[in-house]
Design an enzyme around this catalytic site. Sequence first.
Site, PDB file in Angstrom:
ATOM      1  CG  HIS A 214      -3.968   0.505   4.910  1.00 39.85           C
ATOM      2  ND1 HIS A 214      -3.463  -0.303   3.932  1.00 39.85           N
ATOM      3  CD2 HIS A 214      -4.975   1.206   4.336  1.00 39.85           C
ATOM      4  CE1 HIS A 214      -4.136  -0.107   2.809  1.00 39.85           C
ATOM      5  NE2 HIS A 214      -5.059   0.810   3.038  1.00 39.85           N
TER       6      HIS A 214
ATOM      7  CB  CYS B 155      -0.942  -0.007   1.193  1.00 37.90           C
ATOM      8  SG  CYS B 155      -0.137  -0.319   2.775  1.00 37.90           S
TER       9      CYS B 155
END
Length: 992
Positions: free
Chosen positions: A309, A54
Amino acid sequence: RRNCRGNPNCLVGIGEHIWLGEIDENSFHNIDDPNCERRKKNAFVGLTNLGATCYVNTFLQMWFLNLELRQALYLCPSTCSERTAGESDLKDREYEPQTICEHLQYLFALLQNSKRRYIDPSGFVKALGLDTGQQQDAQEFSKLFMSLLEDTLSKQKNPDVRNIVQKQFCGEYAYVTVCNQCGRESKLVSKFYELELNIQGHKQLTDCITEFLKEEKLEGDNRYFCETCQSKQNATRKIRLLSLPCTLNLQLMRFVFDRQTGHKKKLNTYIGFSEVLDMEPFMEQKNGVYVYDLSAVLIHRGVSAYSGHYIAHVKDPQTGEWYKFNDEDIEKMEGKKLQLGIEEDLAEPSKSQTRKPKCGKGTHCSRNAYMLVYRLQTREKSLTVEVPAFLQELVERDNCKFEEWCNEMAEMRKQSVARGKIKHEEVKELYKRLPAEAGSPYDFISLEWLQKWLDESTPPKPIDNTACLCSHGKLHPDKISIMKRISEYVADFFYRRYGGGPRLNVKALCKDCVVERCRILRLKNRLNEDYKTVTNLLKITVKGNNGFWVGKASLRSWRQLALEQLNEQDEDAEHSNGKMNGNTQSKDESSEEKREEEEELNFNEDIVCPHGGLCISENERRVVSKEAWEKLKQYFPKAPEFPNNKECCSQCKILEREGEENEALHKMMASEQKTSLQNLFHDKCRPCLGSWPQETDELYIVSQFFVEEWRKFVRRPTRCSPVSSLGNSALLCPHGGLMFTYASMTKEDSKLIALIWPSEWERIQKLFVVDHVIKITRTQAAGADPESALYTSEPQLCPECREGLLCQQQRDLREYTQATVYIHKVVDNKKVMKDAAPELNVSSSEAEEEREENKPEGEQDPDFNQSNGGAKRQKVSHQSYITYQKQGIRRSTRHRKVRGEKALLVSANQTLKELKIQIMHAFSVAPFDQNLSIDGKILNDDTATLGSLGVIPESVILLKADEPIADYAAMDDVMQVCMPEEGFKGTGLLGH
């Protein structure tokens, strides 16, 4: 509506509602609508997260929306652009970019004109050599990739391409040092591509920039060598901003190195920043235009530096609208405004954290932003970037593949719907004809199979009715509750379509089983009346010889025994059909269980002796009247019968007399041995090697096991067998040498031996058969210090076998599997005090002695606790030293778990890293926050095995957590176990 399970005619609530209601075409297939994968109008294209990539996706989206960078990359020549558009190999072969620039070109072209909702960046990630399962430092990735891109583009001839990285991202600052003595100013000019700003102790972005440019004093050992003064002088040093790039990257140093733990940690503090940043106050030259607009905010969601994340908020330079890029999902912000509030709420680690400060209009604050990107304000219109023809052709090829896939999926959905509609009508029609009309032929079929037939998700298998059959091969009456009666027409269709069997028609119900069930029901009803009758008859005193002996235990449970006998046939039927329910038993197992049940269920066998006669113990039986016995015989016709004038078993009487004589003999033997060996019986009277008695220079050794077995016999001569031999071979090796040193017998091996006085040894040799004599002799010069005495043994010590024993004991401690260790979490650096003393894992006889402490009076010896005489005697081994290898492990202290500890099962060959993962699940402490130690030794080599680190069974490992970590399971990416950081070593970012 619910189904009536006991009613075979009820066909409601078996799953038919799916087919009788309105048709939902989506229920006929499990294929998602391919148009859901299609890019929406005026929407951006997402990027697939390949595991933990990510952080790469956020930078790719941010760089894609830098129109100048995108246009320059499109101008970069590639191997594909050098070919003509009509070449066949380009059409026939898959395009494979060769360089990083080509990968980025192709990726940007797909992001711009692809019809897909998201694309796969695996080619780009693979070209860089990144580990898709390892989350890396996003800021380091940004620096290394920009350096790699600049180096790659520096070879291009077109200056617009060659210098794009410098034009967009490169600025200049100078390190200026001023001598306090002469005022000489030295300047070192340096380029930068981003400003790294410390955020500790700051609340606003401008404060971070001010600290970055703050003047530093060089004094003491840190003085500056002035070339004018030709000596070290006090000086001042600061950074002066000389020029700024079009795109200003500000790295907020959220991830810092913690010296205490040796790992990185994240600073979850709020930093405020404005949408418009005026850099003029910070510049050396004040005559330029230095007003910037916020264009991107890169966010790290999570409280740890090793997990979490990454997402990006980026502004579209053409429309001014803000978008949130979250891998495949892209969300447009409302009203052309940046919205960070939701992200900050999601990342809330705990309620005790600092509250979010209020932000004015045009300002924002975040504790998760780690990079801010500002674009220089300009009145020029934004660029319109067109995809080059060679790249557009590649995009069109990919779009054609996507369209083909969409058409294929749509056709599959269409076919599935068509098949589903046909089946829907078929099932609907069959269900209408499912009930059997009165007087018409019918079949029985399993309810479970009918439900699976109506369940569209599981295709039905062949019909299997064997689970409902009785021992006669027909339908068991007790299985009617799990069967349904259906019409013969539908049954014919089912067997024709699906096969199976056996068919159970109108004649399938077993008449024999129905009759037997009725008989059992009548007997059960009569049993209650007979029980009352027998109870009243038992109250009558029997006179004369007109009675029968019945066991008291049988009388107490005769009604239950009768019920179990009546149900026996039903249980046999269930066992015979048990294989259909997954309970298949072998013939040997079932016959053995049946034999055990018969032994338990037989009435009046509790007063049968081993020889088949009447037992001699009158306490276990009583006389009942003839009327009561006749009632009982109706239920137990095979029960053994003993009239009250029947004599007891003659053999048992003889054995009883012999037993009484043996008991008397054993008591006398035990009393004589106890009197003769008083010192052996009392521990306090036995000699000790630690303090050698002065009255003798010789002591004899016997096995402690012999002493324990002999004591059990002396304490309970009527229950234990007498000890006739003394086996010392277990203390010797195969070569006949002693297995223990004098020093070990005074310490760890003292639990295995017993010392005997010479006078007592003479009596032992007369009373028992001794296989080996073991003697310890003390030699001491007259008037010498007792500590200088020499001790020798007969037989002598066998050094080789002794060494082998020690090695085997250590090996056993290092080669364990599924052993228990205890993890104790230390709070606030407090030392843990063991509130439980170590408990020796004593031998079986010692454990039995402890259990005998609370025996009734009369069963205990006046001096010692009695032990259980029923324990089996240990087999004396004549082989090597295997016995003592095992005992060596048994002697280790057993830990008692205290409060705050958790027990874990581990093996010697598992690594410390694997143990940390177990601890993470048990204590919710991440591996990189764990500080483990055992006996004062720090455990920090994650690759080492527990055996090599000295972790043995029953060890207590101290755990100190650096900081409380919130719910790790809520993280979007997999937590990465903290190993020695290698960063981007071995990847293409470092030129490999």
